[in-house]
Enzyme design. Structure first.
Site, PDB file in Angstrom:
ATOM      1  N   ASN A 188       0.872  -1.179   0.000  1.00 57.18           N
ATOM      2  CA  ASN A 188       0.000   0.000   0.000  1.00 57.18           C
ATOM      3  C   ASN A 188       0.908   1.226   0.000  1.00 57.18           C
ATOM      4  O   ASN A 188       1.562   1.512   0.993  1.00 57.18           O
ATOM      5  CB  ASN A 188      -0.876  -0.021   1.266  1.00 57.18           C
ATOM      6  CG  ASN A 188      -1.607   1.297   1.471  1.00 57.18           C
ATOM      7  OD1 ASN A 188      -1.776   2.082   0.534  1.00 57.18           O
ATOM      8  ND2 ASN A 188      -2.037   1.563   2.702  1.00 57.18           N
ATOM      9  N   TRP A 189       0.934   1.918  -1.132  1.00 56.05           N
ATOM     10  CA  TRP A 189       1.877   3.028  -1.271  1.00 56.05           C
ATOM     11  C   TRP A 189       1.375   4.331  -0.643  1.00 56.05           C
ATOM     12  O   TRP A 189       2.088   5.321  -0.639  1.00 56.05           O
ATOM     13  CB  TRP A 189       2.197   3.252  -2.747  1.00 56.05           C
ATOM     14  CG  TRP A 189       3.108   2.207  -3.324  1.00 56.05           C
ATOM     15  CD1 TRP A 189       3.724   1.178  -2.642  1.00 56.05           C
ATOM     16  CD2 TRP A 189       3.540   2.100  -4.686  1.00 56.05           C
ATOM     17  NE1 TRP A 189       4.501   0.449  -3.496  1.00 56.05           N
ATOM     18  CE2 TRP A 189       4.402   0.981  -4.762  1.00 56.05           C
ATOM     19  CE3 TRP A 189       3.281   2.833  -5.847  1.00 56.05           C
ATOM     20  CZ2 TRP A 189       5.005   0.597  -5.959  1.00 56.05           C
ATOM     21  CZ3 TRP A 189       3.873   2.441  -7.039  1.00 56.05           C
ATOM     22  CH2 TRP A 189       4.735   1.337  -7.092  1.00 56.05           C
ATOM     23  N   LYS A 190       0.138   4.354  -0.206  1.00 55.37           N
ATOM     24  CA  LYS A 190      -0.430   5.570   0.391  1.00 55.37           C
ATOM     25  C   LYS A 190      -0.220   6.755  -0.577  1.00 55.37           C
ATOM     26  O   LYS A 190      -0.317   6.571  -1.777  1.00 55.37           O
ATOM     27  CB  LYS A 190       0.183   5.830   1.762  1.00 55.37           C
ATOM     28  CG  LYS A 190       0.199   4.562   2.629  1.00 55.37           C
ATOM     29  CD  LYS A 190       0.512   4.822   4.042  1.00 55.37           C
ATOM     30  CE  LYS A 190       0.650   3.472   4.761  1.00 55.37           C
ATOM     31  NZ  LYS A 190       0.536   3.579   6.197  1.00 55.37           N
TER      32      LYS A 190
ATOM     33  N   HIS B  40      -9.171   1.285   5.359  1.00 55.61           N
ATOM     34  CA  HIS B  40      -7.843   1.444   5.986  1.00 55.61           C
ATOM     35  C   HIS B  40      -7.972   2.397   7.176  1.00 55.61           C
ATOM     36  O   HIS B  40      -8.756   3.342   7.134  1.00 55.61           O
ATOM     37  CB  HIS B  40      -6.857   1.995   4.952  1.00 55.61           C
ATOM     38  CG  HIS B  40      -5.437   1.950   5.427  1.00 55.61           C
ATOM     39  ND1 HIS B  40      -4.927   2.873   6.311  1.00 55.61           N
ATOM     40  CD2 HIS B  40      -4.442   1.070   5.181  1.00 55.61           C
ATOM     41  CE1 HIS B  40      -3.660   2.570   6.567  1.00 55.61           C
ATOM     42  NE2 HIS B  40      -3.349   1.475   5.894  1.00 55.61           N
TER      43      HIS B  40
ATOM     44  N   GLU C 127      -6.244   4.772   8.138  1.00 51.94           N
ATOM     45  CA  GLU C 127      -6.027   6.193   7.826  1.00 51.94           C
ATOM     46  C   GLU C 127      -7.277   6.808   7.217  1.00 51.94           C
ATOM     47  O   GLU C 127      -7.546   7.995   7.398  1.00 51.94           O
ATOM     48  CB  GLU C 127      -4.800   6.329   6.895  1.00 51.94           C
ATOM     49  CG  GLU C 127      -3.504   6.116   7.676  1.00 51.94           C
ATOM     50  CD  GLU C 127      -2.357   5.545   6.868  1.00 51.94           C
ATOM     51  OE1 GLU C 127      -2.385   5.616   5.629  1.00 51.94           O
ATOM     52  OE2 GLU C 127      -1.416   5.017   7.496  1.00 51.94           O
TER      53      GLU C 127
ATOM     54  N   SER D 272       3.760  -2.351  10.226  1.00 47.62           N
ATOM     55  CA  SER D 272       5.226  -2.381  10.341  1.00 47.62           C
ATOM     56  C   SER D 272       5.848  -3.710   9.944  1.00 47.62           C
ATOM     57  O   SER D 272       6.799  -4.171  10.579  1.00 47.62           O
ATOM     58  CB  SER D 272       5.654  -1.968  11.759  1.00 47.62           C
ATOM     59  OG  SER D 272       5.243  -0.641  12.017  1.00 47.62           O
TER      60      SER D 272
ATOM     61  N   GLY E 274       2.915  -1.156   4.217  1.00 44.78           N
ATOM     62  CA  GLY E 274       2.950   0.255   3.845  1.00 44.78           C
ATOM     63  C   GLY E 274       4.386   0.682   3.571  1.00 44.78           C
ATOM     64  O   GLY E 274       4.923   0.462   2.493  1.00 44.78           O
TER      65      GLY E 274
ATOM     66  N   GLY F 282       2.779   2.118  10.592  1.00 47.43           N
ATOM     67  CA  GLY F 282       3.713   3.233  10.408  1.00 47.43           C
ATOM     68  C   GLY F 282       4.478   3.610  11.665  1.00 47.43           C
ATOM     69  O   GLY F 282       5.111   4.654  11.727  1.00 47.43           O
TER      70      GLY F 282
ATOM     71  N   GLU G  26      -5.091  -5.032  10.840  1.00 49.01           N
ATOM     72  CA  GLU G  26      -4.067  -4.003  10.940  1.00 49.01           C
ATOM     73  C   GLU G  26      -4.256  -3.218  12.237  1.00 49.01           C
ATOM     74  O   GLU G  26      -5.004  -2.229  12.261  1.00 49.01           O
ATOM     75  CB  GLU G  26      -4.171  -3.030   9.760  1.00 49.01           C
ATOM     76  CG  GLU G  26      -3.935  -3.670   8.416  1.00 49.01           C
ATOM     77  CD  GLU G  26      -3.322  -2.675   7.437  1.00 49.01           C
ATOM     78  OE1 GLU G  26      -2.251  -2.972   6.921  1.00 49.01           O
ATOM     79  OE2 GLU G  26      -3.899  -1.600   7.232  1.00 49.01           O
TER      80      GLU G  26
HETATM   81  C1  PEP Z   1      -0.515   0.032   5.891  1.00 45.22           C
HETATM   82  O1  PEP Z   1      -0.451   1.122   5.365  1.00 45.22           O
HETATM   83  O2  PEP Z   1      -1.477  -0.709   5.660  1.00 45.22           O
HETATM   84  C2  PEP Z   1       0.573  -0.388   6.787  1.00 45.22           C
HETATM   85  C3  PEP Z   1       0.467  -1.541   7.407  1.00 45.22           C
HETATM   86  O3  PEP Z   1       1.644   0.466   6.927  1.00 45.22           O
HETATM   87  P1  PEP Z   1       3.096   0.124   7.565  1.00 45.22           P
HETATM   88  O4  PEP Z   1       3.559  -1.164   6.943  1.00 45.22           O
HETATM   89  O5  PEP Z   1       3.962   1.285   7.180  1.00 45.22           O
HETATM   90  O6  PEP Z   1       2.916  -0.016   9.039  1.00 45.22           O
END
Ligand code: PEP
Length: 250
Positions: A11-13, A96, A98, A214, A235, A174, A168
């Site tokens: 997931n590139w956000k 998600h 976010e 993470s 992410g 993050g 998640e």
């Molecule tokens: C995500 O954006 O779904 C995510 C898990 O981010 P990260 O891997 O950076 O924690």
């Protein structure tokens, strides 16, 4: 027990221009050509079609990070499922954390988006997970069930066939602080039990449940060896092509 294929999703956000995205996919494709896992990448909307083009004839599937719950209409700034498919999206990430935190998406809204994705035959990855505060209060399982009920409640067995769930925990996204494999496994088991109880065992056994929070090259293996963890939604570490390829090929 059913063999579930491992899924590694990025997931590139809100990162990467069109050119950066194209170069990433071009570089990734030969590195992972022989991978046995399903490989998913969700770039920002603007890079969707170029990524889909570069990824055609490879084993990389491109998808979106969000979409509208409406078919079409006067909804400035929104993107429909049909537009995503037209741009080459093979899947969409919904709910998600976010989106929930910064854009006020509720389980009700996410349910509508899921329904729309189902109608448009666009496979969806539904994200669920508790906050740090909820975990500290001992409410993690309760929160998880409430999210699953709110987002999936009322869907038929058939409708659930094309849905992937991503656990998640918000405190792990993050932050560099991943859930331990034991915590993640326990929560994945809860999700599978919820599906079995509300739909059926066979669906619960076959549904893919990804862990996100993470995930990086150094911890992915310890998470993926857990019996109920079928893959990862990544992410930060998915933005680096070598790191992402390493996680696909691990
Ligand atoms: C995500 O954006 O779904 C995510 C898990 O981010 P990260 O891997 O950076 O924690």
């Amino acid at each position: 027990m059913m063999e579930r294929q491992t899924i590694i999703a990025g997931n590139w956000k809100m990162y990467k221009t069109i050119e950066e995205a194209a170069v990433f996919i071009e570089t990734l494709a030969p590195l992972v050509a022989n991978a046995t896992s399903t490989i998913l990448i969700a770039p920002p909307y603007t890079a969707l079609s170029v990524c889909a083009e570069v990824a055609s004839n490879t084993n990389i599937l491109i998808g979106a990070q969000n979409m509208s719950d409406s078919e079409e209409g006067a909804f400035t700034g929104e993107i429909s499922a049909r537009m995503l498919k037209d741009a080459g999206a093979n899947f969409v990430i919904l709910g998600h954390s976010e989106r929930r935190t910064h854009f006020g998406e509720t389980d009700e809204v996410i349910h509508k988006k899921l329904k729309r994705a189902i109608v448009e035959e666009l496979p969806a990855i539904l994200c669920v997970g508790e906050t740090e505060n909820q975990r500290e209060k001992g409410d993690s399982e309760k929160v998880l069930k409430k999210q699953l009920e709110g987002c999936l409640g009322g869907l038929t067995l058939d409708e659930l066939q094309n849905i992937i769930i991503a656990y998640e925990p918000v405190w792990a996204i993050g932050t560099g602080k991943s859930a331990t494999p034991e915590i993640a496994q326990a929560m994945h088991k809860e999700i599978r039990a919820f599906i079995a109880k509300n739909w059926d065992e066979q669906l619960a056994d076959g549904i893919s449940i990804l862990y996100g929070g993470s995930v990086k090259p150094s911890n992915i293996e310890s998470l993926l060896i857990q019996s109920d963890i079928d893959g990862a939604l990544i992410g930060g570490a998915s933005l680096d092509v070598e790191a992402f390829a390493k996680m696909v090929l691990r």
